[in-house]
Scaffold this motif. Structure first.
Motif, PDB file in Angstrom:
ATOM      1  N   VAL A 130       1.130  -1.221  -0.246  1.00  0.00           N
ATOM      2  CA  VAL A 130       0.153   0.189   0.127  1.00  0.00           C
ATOM      3  C   VAL A 130       0.708   1.421   0.156  1.00  0.00           C
ATOM      4  CG1 VAL A 130      -1.434   0.719   1.593  1.00  0.00           C
ATOM      5  CG2 VAL A 130      -1.976  -1.407   1.665  1.00  0.00           C
TER       6      VAL A 130
ATOM      7  N   TRP B 232       1.673   5.832  -0.005  1.00  0.00           N
ATOM      8  CA  TRP B 232       0.978   6.954   1.510  1.00  0.00           C
ATOM      9  C   TRP B 232      -0.048   7.899   1.128  1.00  0.00           C
ATOM     10  CZ3 TRP B 232       1.254  10.950  -1.466  1.00  0.00           C
ATOM     11  CH2 TRP B 232       2.294  11.505  -2.600  1.00  0.00           C
TER      12      TRP B 232
ATOM     13  N   LYS C 130       2.053  -4.659   3.942  1.00  0.00           N
ATOM     14  CA  LYS C 130       3.263  -4.079   3.517  1.00  0.00           C
ATOM     15  C   LYS C 130       3.031  -2.663   3.459  1.00  0.00           C
ATOM     16  CE  LYS C 130       6.955  -2.335   2.663  1.00  0.00           C
ATOM     17  NZ  LYS C 130       6.767  -0.978   2.276  1.00  0.00           N
TER      18      LYS C 130
ATOM     19  N   GLU D 215       6.826   3.521   4.564  1.00  0.00           N
ATOM     20  CA  GLU D 215       6.959   3.227   5.605  1.00  0.00           C
ATOM     21  C   GLU D 215       7.293   4.854   5.907  1.00  0.00           C
ATOM     22  OE1 GLU D 215       8.382   2.207   3.134  1.00  0.00           O
ATOM     23  OE2 GLU D 215      10.533   2.592   2.261  1.00  0.00           O
TER      24      GLU D 215
ATOM     25  N   GLY E  13      10.488  -1.157   0.671  1.00  0.00           N
ATOM     26  CA  GLY E  13       9.757  -1.562  -0.925  1.00  0.00           C
ATOM     27  C   GLY E  13      10.539  -2.815  -1.581  1.00  0.00           C
TER      28      GLY E  13
ATOM     29  N   GLY F 125       9.026  -5.404   0.665  1.00  0.00           N
ATOM     30  CA  GLY F 125       7.372  -5.947  -0.815  1.00  0.00           C
ATOM     31  C   GLY F 125       8.347  -6.426  -1.105  1.00  0.00           C
ATOM     32  N   ALA F 126       9.136  -6.308  -1.926  1.00  0.00           N
ATOM     33  CA  ALA F 126      10.223  -7.906  -3.252  1.00  0.00           C
ATOM     34  C   ALA F 126       9.902  -8.874  -2.393  1.00  0.00           C
ATOM     35  CB  ALA F 126      11.419  -6.704  -3.225  1.00  0.00           C
TER      36      ALA F 126
ATOM     37  N   PHE G 168      -1.682  -4.754  -5.375  1.00  0.00           N
ATOM     38  CA  PHE G 168      -0.671  -3.519  -5.133  1.00  0.00           C
ATOM     39  C   PHE G 168      -1.362  -2.065  -5.141  1.00  0.00           C
ATOM     40  CE2 PHE G 168       2.053  -1.114  -7.027  1.00  0.00           C
ATOM     41  CZ  PHE G 168       3.491  -0.655  -6.049  1.00  0.00           C
TER      42      PHE G 168
ATOM     43  N   GLY H 107       0.575   1.770  -6.167  1.00  0.00           N
ATOM     44  CA  GLY H 107       1.852   2.461  -5.937  1.00  0.00           C
ATOM     45  C   GLY H 107       1.824   3.075  -7.422  1.00  0.00           C
ATOM     46  N   SER H 108       2.977   3.301  -7.873  1.00  0.00           N
ATOM     47  CA  SER H 108       3.791   3.755  -9.209  1.00  0.00           C
ATOM     48  C   SER H 108       3.777   2.446 -10.591  1.00  0.00           C
ATOM     49  CB  SER H 108       5.064   3.797  -8.521  1.00  0.00           C
ATOM     50  OG  SER H 108       5.634   3.718  -8.513  1.00  0.00           O
TER      51      SER H 108
ATOM     52  N   LEU I 285      -2.348   1.464 -10.565  1.00  0.00           N
ATOM     53  CA  LEU I 285      -1.289   1.725 -10.804  1.00  0.00           C
ATOM     54  C   LEU I 285      -1.678   3.422 -11.115  1.00  0.00           C
ATOM     55  CD1 LEU I 285       0.172  -1.074 -12.532  1.00  0.00           C
ATOM     56  CD2 LEU I 285       0.864  -0.051 -10.314  1.00  0.00           C
TER      57      LEU I 285
ATOM     58  N   CYS J  12      -4.193   8.469  -7.547  1.00  0.00           N
ATOM     59  CA  CYS J  12      -3.931   8.328  -9.068  1.00  0.00           C
ATOM     60  C   CYS J  12      -4.949   8.532  -9.767  1.00  0.00           C
ATOM     61  CB  CYS J  12      -3.984   6.882  -8.475  1.00  0.00           C
ATOM     62  SG  CYS J  12      -4.778   5.880  -7.491  1.00  0.00           S
TER      63      CYS J  12
ATOM     64  N   GLN K 123       9.343  14.185  -3.109  1.00  0.00           N
ATOM     65  CA  GLN K 123       7.908  14.176  -4.123  1.00  0.00           C
ATOM     66  C   GLN K 123       7.945  15.929  -4.670  1.00  0.00           C
ATOM     67  OE1 GLN K 123       6.364  11.503  -4.837  1.00  0.00           O
ATOM     68  NE2 GLN K 123       5.254  12.637  -5.848  1.00  0.00           N
TER      69      GLN K 123
ATOM     70  N   ARG L  45      10.029  16.601  -7.395  1.00  0.00           N
ATOM     71  CA  ARG L  45      10.247  15.594  -8.188  1.00  0.00           C
ATOM     72  C   ARG L  45       9.188  16.973  -9.028  1.00  0.00           C
ATOM     73  NH1 ARG L  45       6.803  11.492 -10.121  1.00  0.00           N
ATOM     74  NH2 ARG L  45       7.558   9.811 -10.913  1.00  0.00           N
TER      75      ARG L  45
ATOM     76  N   GLU M  27       2.937  10.982 -14.646  1.00  0.00           N
ATOM     77  CA  GLU M  27       2.325  11.455 -13.531  1.00  0.00           C
ATOM     78  C   GLU M  27       3.245  11.992 -13.116  1.00  0.00           C
ATOM     79  OE1 GLU M  27       1.452   8.084 -10.649  1.00  0.00           O
ATOM     80  OE2 GLU M  27      -0.478   8.330 -10.933  1.00  0.00           O
TER      81      GLU M  27
HETATM   82  P1  NAD Z   1       6.402   3.235  -5.160  1.00  0.00           P
HETATM   83  O1  NAD Z   1       5.370   2.531  -6.282  1.00  0.00           O
HETATM   84  O2  NAD Z   1       7.083   3.502  -4.849  1.00  0.00           O
HETATM   85  O3  NAD Z   1       5.662   2.503  -3.222  1.00  0.00           O
HETATM   86  C1  NAD Z   1       4.121   1.983  -3.308  1.00  0.00           C
HETATM   87  C2  NAD Z   1       4.343   0.851  -1.808  1.00  0.00           C
HETATM   88  O4  NAD Z   1       4.625   0.023  -2.744  1.00  0.00           O
HETATM   89  C3  NAD Z   1       5.023   1.045  -0.524  1.00  0.00           C
HETATM   90  O5  NAD Z   1       4.860   0.371  -0.009  1.00  0.00           O
HETATM   91  C4  NAD Z   1       6.445   1.004  -1.252  1.00  0.00           C
HETATM   92  O6  NAD Z   1       7.247   0.203  -0.307  1.00  0.00           O
HETATM   93  C5  NAD Z   1       6.448  -0.370  -1.785  1.00  0.00           C
HETATM   94  N1  NAD Z   1       7.250  -0.587  -2.980  1.00  0.00           N
HETATM   95  C6  NAD Z   1       8.218  -0.164  -3.361  1.00  0.00           C
HETATM   96  N2  NAD Z   1       9.201  -0.824  -4.080  1.00  0.00           N
HETATM   97  C7  NAD Z   1       8.621  -2.176  -4.426  1.00  0.00           C
HETATM   98  C8  NAD Z   1       9.142  -3.354  -4.771  1.00  0.00           C
HETATM   99  N3  NAD Z   1      10.656  -3.157  -5.117  1.00  0.00           N
HETATM  100  N4  NAD Z   1       8.743  -3.970  -4.669  1.00  0.00           N
HETATM  101  C9  NAD Z   1       7.425  -4.121  -3.554  1.00  0.00           C
HETATM  102  N5  NAD Z   1       7.247  -3.183  -3.239  1.00  0.00           N
HETATM  103  C10 NAD Z   1       7.315  -1.829  -3.196  1.00  0.00           C
HETATM  104  O7  NAD Z   1       5.532   4.764  -4.780  1.00  0.00           O
HETATM  105  P2  NAD Z   1       6.152   6.275  -4.228  1.00  0.00           P
HETATM  106  O8  NAD Z   1       7.354   6.271  -4.407  1.00  0.00           O
HETATM  107  O9  NAD Z   1       5.713   6.236  -3.081  1.00  0.00           O
HETATM  108  O10 NAD Z   1       5.796   7.422  -5.286  1.00  0.00           O
HETATM  109  C11 NAD Z   1       6.322   7.069  -5.865  1.00  0.00           C
HETATM  110  C12 NAD Z   1       5.697   7.344  -8.003  1.00  0.00           C
HETATM  111  O11 NAD Z   1       4.635   6.851  -7.852  1.00  0.00           O
HETATM  112  C13 NAD Z   1       5.059   9.290  -7.252  1.00  0.00           C
HETATM  113  O12 NAD Z   1       4.962  10.906  -7.838  1.00  0.00           O
HETATM  114  C14 NAD Z   1       2.945   8.448  -7.705  1.00  0.00           C
HETATM  115  O13 NAD Z   1       3.526   9.024  -9.357  1.00  0.00           O
HETATM  116  C15 NAD Z   1       3.372   7.616  -7.938  1.00  0.00           C
HETATM  117  N6  NAD Z   1       2.063   6.696  -6.863  1.00  0.00           N
HETATM  118  C16 NAD Z   1       1.062   6.611  -7.490  1.00  0.00           C
HETATM  119  C17 NAD Z   1       0.240   6.420  -6.481  1.00  0.00           C
HETATM  120  C18 NAD Z   1      -1.493   5.591  -7.076  1.00  0.00           C
HETATM  121  O14 NAD Z   1      -1.863   6.042  -5.675  1.00  0.00           O
HETATM  122  N7  NAD Z   1      -1.291   5.003  -8.445  1.00  0.00           N
HETATM  123  C19 NAD Z   1       0.041   5.779  -5.341  1.00  0.00           C
HETATM  124  C20 NAD Z   1       1.918   6.382  -4.731  1.00  0.00           C
HETATM  125  C21 NAD Z   1       2.738   6.626  -5.494  1.00  0.00           C
END
Ligand code: NAD
Length: 505
Positions: free
Chosen positions: A155, A157, A181, A184, A214, A218-219, A232, A234-235, A257, A290, A337, A340, A391
Motif C-alpha cells: 500500500v 502513502w 506492507k 514506511e 519496499g 515488499g519485494a 498492490f 503505487g507507481s 497504478l 492516482c 516529491q 520532483r 504522473e
Molecule cells: P512506490 O510505487 O515506490 O511505493 C508504493 C508501495 O510499494 C510502498 O509501500 C513501497 O514501500 C512499496 N515498494 C516500493 N518498491 C517496491 C518493490 N520493489 N517491491 C515491492 N514493493 C515496493 O511509490 P512512491 O515512491 O511512494 O511514489 C512514487 C510515484 O508513484 C509518485 O510520484 C506517484 O507518481 C506514484 N504513486 C502512485 C500511487 C497511486 O495511488 N497509484 C500512489 C503512490 C505513488
C-alpha cells in the motif's frame, strides 16, 4: 525530535513485534518527527507469511461460516467509525492531508468501504448447485468460491487506510489471511486497523502488518512462494517489478497504478460547475491521487476565458496548516516529491509551456518548514510534453487546447495510462457519447473523485490490472472450484467405454 514521540511496532500473529532499526515518521507540514516505527526486514516478512499461513490452515477464519465472518467484520467497521477522529489525527500528521480532506475522504470513506465488504461476506454466492447435466454423462455440479490462502497487500502513502481496506476488506470477507506492507511513511492507521480487528475477534495471524523498505520487504512478499496473491497500489514501475517477482510462482496479481486523467470540457459546459470541478478534480490532496484529472482539455475558442476563470478560482485556495478546518491545500508528502514536482515544472517551461499561477514553494514564515508546492496552473501545454505524459503527483493542472470532439478524445486517450477521465457538459447524451470513447476505468460526468465501494475501480492500459471495489472485487480473492458428482452409477452407462471397449464382466 520531541521527547514524547511514540514508538510503534509491527503486528505479527496478533502480537506487537519490534525491530532493531527504526524509521521516523515526519509531519510533511512541519518536518517534525511525530512517531517512530520499527523497520522490518525480510525475516519479519517471512514470519508474517508463516503466521498467516498457519492461521489459514487452522480454519479458524477460512472455514468460519460467511455470516459469522461478516459479523466480525461489521464490528471492525463500526469501531473504525467510532475512532474516526483518532484515525484522522494519525493520517494528517503522516501524509499531510488537510483535516477537512482526511475527515471527508482519506479516513471518512474507510469505515463505509470496509462495511461494504463486511456485508458482502454474508450475501456473496459462495456456492451454487448447478442442476442435473445430461451430457457427457448424468451429473450434478457445484460451483464453489474458496479463499486463495495468504494475500499480501502493498500500500502507498497517499490513502493508506482506504487503499489498504480495498484489499484487506475483500480478502478477509473471502476467508483469506493477509499480510499488509504499508509505506514506511504512513503505517499507523493500518496498524490501528490490525489492533481493532483483533479486539473485535479476528483470530491471531489472520491480519498481519510488516514495515520496512519496499525493495526488500515488499519485494519479498511479492516473490514469497507461500503468498498466493499480491495486491498492490503505487507507481507503474514498481507495479511492473511486482508482476515480474510474482511470476516465479504464478501468483495472482492485482495492480492499481498511475494515472494521467483527462478532463474534457465541452463547449456547452456550465462553467461554474466545470471550473470548480476541474480544480477539485486536480488539486484535492495536492494532486497526489492516482485518479486526479491532471490534463484539462478545452475548446480552442474558450481557452483564454477558461484559463482566466481557473486562475481566479485557484488563487483563492488557502494553503497552509493542515490541522485548520479552513485550509484547502496542504503540503506534498516529502522533500523528494516536492523536488520532483518542481523539476517537472522546469521541464515544462523549457518545453514552451507557461506557468500562469504558482509554480514554486509558497513564501512566508509558515512555509519555512514542510514540503510545499503552490497550486499551479500550466498553459500552452501540448500532449507530447513531459508534463502531459508523466504522473506528476503534485497540485499542477495542465491546460491543453483541442479543435473538435474527435481531437479531444484522441488527446485524452493518447497516454500510457487509463485510470480516470471525465467530461464537463450540460448535454448528458453528448457527454455519455464522449465517455464511451474514453479508454479509462472510470469516467465521471460533471464530477470527480466519486468512488463508491459498490462500483468497480481500476485501470485500462498501464494503469493496472484487475478491479478493486464492487461485488466482483471478491472474485479477485477467491479460487473457483467445480465439483462434479457423477449420477450414471452403472459401469455400462459410464463414459469409460470411450477407452475400454470391453465391459468389465
Ligand atoms: P512506490 O510505487 O515506490 O511505493 C508504493 C508501495 O510499494 C510502498 O509501500 C513501497 O514501500 C512499496 N515498494 C516500493 N518498491 C517496491 C518493490 N520493489 N517491491 C515491492 N514493493 C515496493 O511509490 P512512491 O515512491 O511512494 O511514489 C512514487 C510515484 O508513484 C509518485 O510520484 C506517484 O507518481 C506514484 N504513486 C502512485 C500511487 C497511486 O495511488 N497509484 C500512489 C503512490 C505513488
Amino acid at each position: 525530535m520531541a521527547a514524547d514521540v511514540k514508538h510503534y511496532a509491527m503486528f505479527i500473529d496478533g502480537k506487537h513485534v519490534d525491530a532493531a532499526e527504526v524509521d521516523e515518521i515526519r509531519d510533511p507540514a512541519t518536518e517534525e518527527v511525530v512517531a517512530t516505527i520499527a523497520r522490518g526486514s525480510v525475516e519479519h516478512a517471512d514470519a508474517a507469511v508463516a503466521a498467516a499461513r498457519a492461521a489459514f490452515e487452522s480454519g479458524s477464519w477460512s472455514k468460519m461460516a460467511p455470516a459469522d465472518r461478516s459479523a466480525v467484520l461489521v464490528k471492525i467497521a463500526d469501531r473504525m467509525g467510532q475512532e474516526l477522529d483518532e484515525l484522522v489525527e494519525l493520517e494528517i500528521h503522516a501524509n499531510g492531508a488537510t483535516v477537512r480532506q482526511a475527515t471527508g475522504f482519506h479516513i471518512g470513506y474507510a469505515p463505509t468501504h470496509f462495511l461494504y465488504f463486511a456485508e458482502l461476506a454474508a450475501t456473496y454466492q459462495w456456492e451454487q448447485q448447478v442442476g442435473t447435466q445430461a451430457y457427457p454423462t448424468m451429473s450434478t455440479n457445484i460451483i464453489r468460491h474458496e479463499p486463495l490462502g495468504v494475500c499480501a497487500a502493498i500500500v502507498p502513502w497517499n490513502f493508506p487506510l482506504l487503499l489498504g481496506i480495498w484489499k484487506v476488506g475483500p480478502a478477509l470477507a473471502a476467508g483469506n489471511s493477509v499480510v499488509i506492507k504499508p509505506d514506511e511513511k504512513t503505517p499507523l492507521t493500518l496498524l490501528r486497523l490490525c489492533e481493532i480487528a483483533k479486539e473485535c475477534g479476528l483470530p491471531d495471524g489472520v491480519l498481519n502488518l510488516v514495515t520496512g523498505p519496499g525493495p526488500t520487504v515488499g519485494a519479498r512478499l511479492a516473490e514469497h512462494p507461500d503468498v498466493d496473491k499480491v495486491a498492490f497500489t503505487g507507481s507503474t514501475p514498481v507495479g511492473r517489478e511486482i508482476m515480474r517477482l510474482a511470476s516465479a510462482t504464478v501468483k495472482k496479481v492485482s495492480l492499481e497504478l498511475g494515472g494521467k486523467g483527462a478532463q474534457v470540457l465541452l463547449d456547452d459546459a456550465d462553467l461554474d460547475v466545470a471550473i470548480d470541478g476541474a480544480l477539485f478534480g486536480c488539486m484535492l490532496y495536492s494532486g497526489q491521487i492516482c485518479e486526479s484529472g491532471t490534463r484539462l482539455l478545452v475548446p480552442e475558442d474558450m481557452y483564454d476565458l477558461v484559463v482566466d476563470r481557473l486562475v481566479d478560482r485557484a488563487s483563492a485556495l488557502k494553503i497552509g496548516d493542515t490541522t485548520d478546518f479552513d485550509t484547502d491545500v496542504g503540503p506534498v508528502i516529502s522533500a523528494r516529491q516536492r523536488d520532483r514536482v518542481l523539476s517537472f515544472l522546469d521541464s515544462a517551461r523549457s518545453d514552451g509551456a507557461k506557468v500562469v499561477l504558482g509554480g514554486g514553494a509558497p513564501q512566508g514564515a509558515a512555509f519555512e518548514k514542510g514540503y510545499w508546492v503552490e497550486p499551479t496552473i500550466v498553459t500552452e501545454v501540448t500532449n507530447d510534453m513531459e508534463i502531459a505524459r508523466e504522473e506528476i503527483f503534485g497540485p499542477v493542472l495542465c491546460v491543453l487546447r483541442y479543435t473538435d470532439e474527435a481531437d479531444a478524445v484522441r488527446q485524452a486517450n493518447d497516454s500510457q495510462y487509463g485510470l480516470s477521465a471525465g467530461v464537463w457538459s450540460t448535454d448528458y447524451e453528448r457527454a455519455v457519447e464522449i465517455a464511451d470513447q474514453l479508454r479509462a476505468g472510470t469516467v465521471w460526468i460533471n464530477n470527480w473523485h466519486q468512488i463508491d465501494p459498490a462500483l468497480p475501480f481500476g485501470g485500462y492500459k498501464q494503469s493496472g490490472l484487475g478491479r478493486e471495489l464492487g461485488p466482483h472485487a471478491l472474485d479477485e480473492y477467491t479460487e473457483t472450484k467445480h465439483v462434479h458428482i457423477d449420477l450414471t452409477q452403472k459401469v455400462e452407462r459410464h463414459i469409460f467405454g470411450a477407452l475400454l471397449s470391453e465391459p468389465p464382466h
